[in-house]
Scaffold this motif. Sequence first.
Motif, PDB file in Angstrom:
ATOM      1  N   ARG A 281       0.845  -1.184   0.000  1.00 19.36           N
ATOM      2  CA  ARG A 281       0.000   0.000   0.000  1.00 19.36           C
ATOM      3  C   ARG A 281       0.885   1.241   0.000  1.00 19.36           C
ATOM      4  NH1 ARG A 281      -4.294   0.112   4.670  1.00 19.36           N
ATOM      5  NH2 ARG A 281      -4.679   2.108   3.625  1.00 19.36           N
ATOM      6  N   LEU A 282       0.542   2.199  -0.842  1.00 17.52           N
ATOM      7  CA  LEU A 282       1.319   3.424  -0.970  1.00 17.52           C
ATOM      8  C   LEU A 282       0.499   4.622  -0.518  1.00 17.52           C
ATOM      9  CD1 LEU A 282       2.931   2.964  -4.515  1.00 17.52           C
ATOM     10  CD2 LEU A 282       3.806   2.209  -2.304  1.00 17.52           C
ATOM     11  N   ARG A 283       1.174   5.558   0.096  1.00 15.65           N
ATOM     12  CA  ARG A 283       0.588   6.844   0.424  1.00 15.65           C
ATOM     13  C   ARG A 283       1.543   7.924  -0.056  1.00 15.65           C
ATOM     14  NH1 ARG A 283      -0.870   9.150   6.528  1.00 15.65           N
ATOM     15  NH2 ARG A 283      -1.696  11.174   5.847  1.00 15.65           N
TER      16      ARG A 283
ATOM     17  N   GLY B 123       1.323   7.184  12.798  1.00 13.73           N
ATOM     18  CA  GLY B 123       0.955   5.990  13.544  1.00 13.73           C
ATOM     19  C   GLY B 123       0.934   4.715  12.736  1.00 13.73           C
ATOM     20  N   GLN B 124       1.307   4.776  11.473  1.00 16.83           N
ATOM     21  CA  GLN B 124       1.312   3.598  10.597  1.00 16.83           C
ATOM     22  C   GLN B 124       2.750   3.191  10.275  1.00 16.83           C
ATOM     23  OE1 GLN B 124      -1.514   2.621   7.866  1.00 16.83           O
ATOM     24  NE2 GLN B 124      -3.025   3.210   9.382  1.00 16.83           N
ATOM     25  N   ARG B 125       3.006   1.892  10.247  1.00 14.75           N
ATOM     26  CA  ARG B 125       4.335   1.361   9.930  1.00 14.75           C
ATOM     27  C   ARG B 125       4.736   1.752   8.505  1.00 14.75           C
ATOM     28  NH1 ARG B 125       3.089  -3.539   9.595  1.00 14.75           N
ATOM     29  NH2 ARG B 125       3.463  -3.842   7.360  1.00 14.75           N
ATOM     30  N   VAL B 126       5.999   2.058   8.321  1.00  9.59           N
ATOM     31  CA  VAL B 126       6.534   2.379   6.999  1.00  9.59           C
ATOM     32  C   VAL B 126       7.618   1.355   6.670  1.00  9.59           C
ATOM     33  CG1 VAL B 126       7.729   4.080   5.574  1.00  9.59           C
ATOM     34  CG2 VAL B 126       6.031   4.838   7.252  1.00  9.59           C
TER      35      VAL B 126
ATOM     36  N   THR C 208       6.755   9.057  -0.785  1.00  5.57           N
ATOM     37  CA  THR C 208       5.931   7.868  -0.973  1.00  5.57           C
ATOM     38  C   THR C 208       6.222   6.914   0.168  1.00  5.57           C
ATOM     39  OG1 THR C 208       5.782   8.081  -3.366  1.00  5.57           O
ATOM     40  CG2 THR C 208       5.444   5.894  -2.449  1.00  5.57           C
ATOM     41  N   LEU C 209       5.206   6.670   0.983  1.00  5.11           N
ATOM     42  CA  LEU C 209       5.318   5.812   2.156  1.00  5.11           C
ATOM     43  C   LEU C 209       4.703   4.467   1.806  1.00  5.11           C
ATOM     44  CD1 LEU C 209       3.857   8.623   4.351  1.00  5.11           C
ATOM     45  CD2 LEU C 209       6.255   7.963   4.401  1.00  5.11           C
ATOM     46  N   ALA C 210       5.510   3.422   1.836  1.00  8.46           N
ATOM     47  CA  ALA C 210       5.053   2.088   1.447  1.00  8.46           C
ATOM     48  C   ALA C 210       4.866   1.212   2.677  1.00  8.46           C
ATOM     49  CB  ALA C 210       6.070   1.441   0.503  1.00  8.46           C
TER      50      ALA C 210
END
Length: 457
Positions: free
Chosen positions: A173-175, A200-203, A219-221
Amino acid sequence: MNSAWEQHEAAVARLRASYAAIPAGEPVRLAKRTTNLFRARTATSAPGLDVSGLTGVIEVDPAARTADVQGMCTYEDLVDATLPHGLIPFVVPQLRTITLGGAVTGLGIEATSFRNGLPHESVLEMDVFTGAGEVVTTRPGEDLFDTFPNSYGSLGYATRLKIRLEKVPPYVRLRHVRFDDADLLAKTIAEVTLSKEYGGQRVDGLDGVAFGPGEYYLTLARFTDISTIPRTGQGPSDYHSGQAIFYRSIQERETDLLTMYDYLWRWDTDWFWCSGAFGAQHPLIRRFWPERLRRSDVYMKLLGLDRRFHIADRLDRRAGRPLRERVVQDIEVPVENLAAFLEWFDEEIGMRPVWLCPLVAGRAWPSYPLEPNRTYVNVGFWGTVHVGPEAVEAPKNRAIEAKVHQLGGHKSLYSEAFYDQETFDALYDGANLAAVKRRYDPDDRLTSLYDKAVKRR
């Protein structure tokens, strides 16, 4: 011994025989048709080393999460062997045809480098064919192993590497997060690198793109088992076979989902954004451009044709445009100096876009002396700049070298370099390189790193 190991031993034997066939006094080099280097290779009529049998994966051990891999094996073939076991190398460089040996001796990098370092840091041991014609098995802490990264064949060539593998799920999942301020961008990179989290989300993977002043994206995967994007239910995107282009999606959408395989090669399909130089991003041309030819190695061959026949230069002359300087570099600067470099780069070079990739070295490596456990950011830029008649003197490249040095960074050596010998030796610990080379190449059969990376013939 199984057949794969027997085939490997036979390939090493052929390598030894090819070394013996090179006349005494002639330089030793690889007999290799393809390359990911952007600097000219020294011409020679002498035969090269036969590495044709050293291109595969010898063995994958899913339980131990290790693989024994031949030095000329591409990451494409390596991933094809490991991913069915739910495993990948700790760092998978962006382009399919980069070889494992090449990434170790030439410093590969990718979005996992902020937590896994560089490819050589997950190598457990390797066999190196030296300038003396010997195969030396070497491990971390030994002089040959520790000096090998960034030596570019000046100390020998890896014939086998035993590497650690990482367990991964099927999807990513990418942000894509936009920043208008380069200082805030750098601060966020430093924070994510330290915490391995954002919001709060793992990268699991971290890289970014600077499209221009005031338009930066990270880009955070996050690696995941989930096959759809929550809330929308949308499945994985396809940036290989369709019309969509990955780097443009960064500006167009906040979230995305890719299969692990497509994530690993997301940059290869369009050679980051460089495929546009060949028309591959034009909708009409792209529709008829075969999927199997949407690859970095294909674009590299097209670039080779341009170099050979000076196509771009001829078109520029016909259109009355100034002469181009080719600016193809990857540099590293400490994260706290990233904003200063980007501001300077935008004003002095003006190339868009550029790639950003954080990295942290877990320990000291003498041939590329990054400070251990300090966050650096790789800035990659690949293209040309119209500068006029002075292009032949490479003013932009020389200015980049000086600025990177001023900001406490280093540059990779796969492309042109212009340092004088004293500066080069200070940056890449030339004294240690020379000492290790004397030990393993006493007759000086291999070209020195300075001669490979800087000297012109």
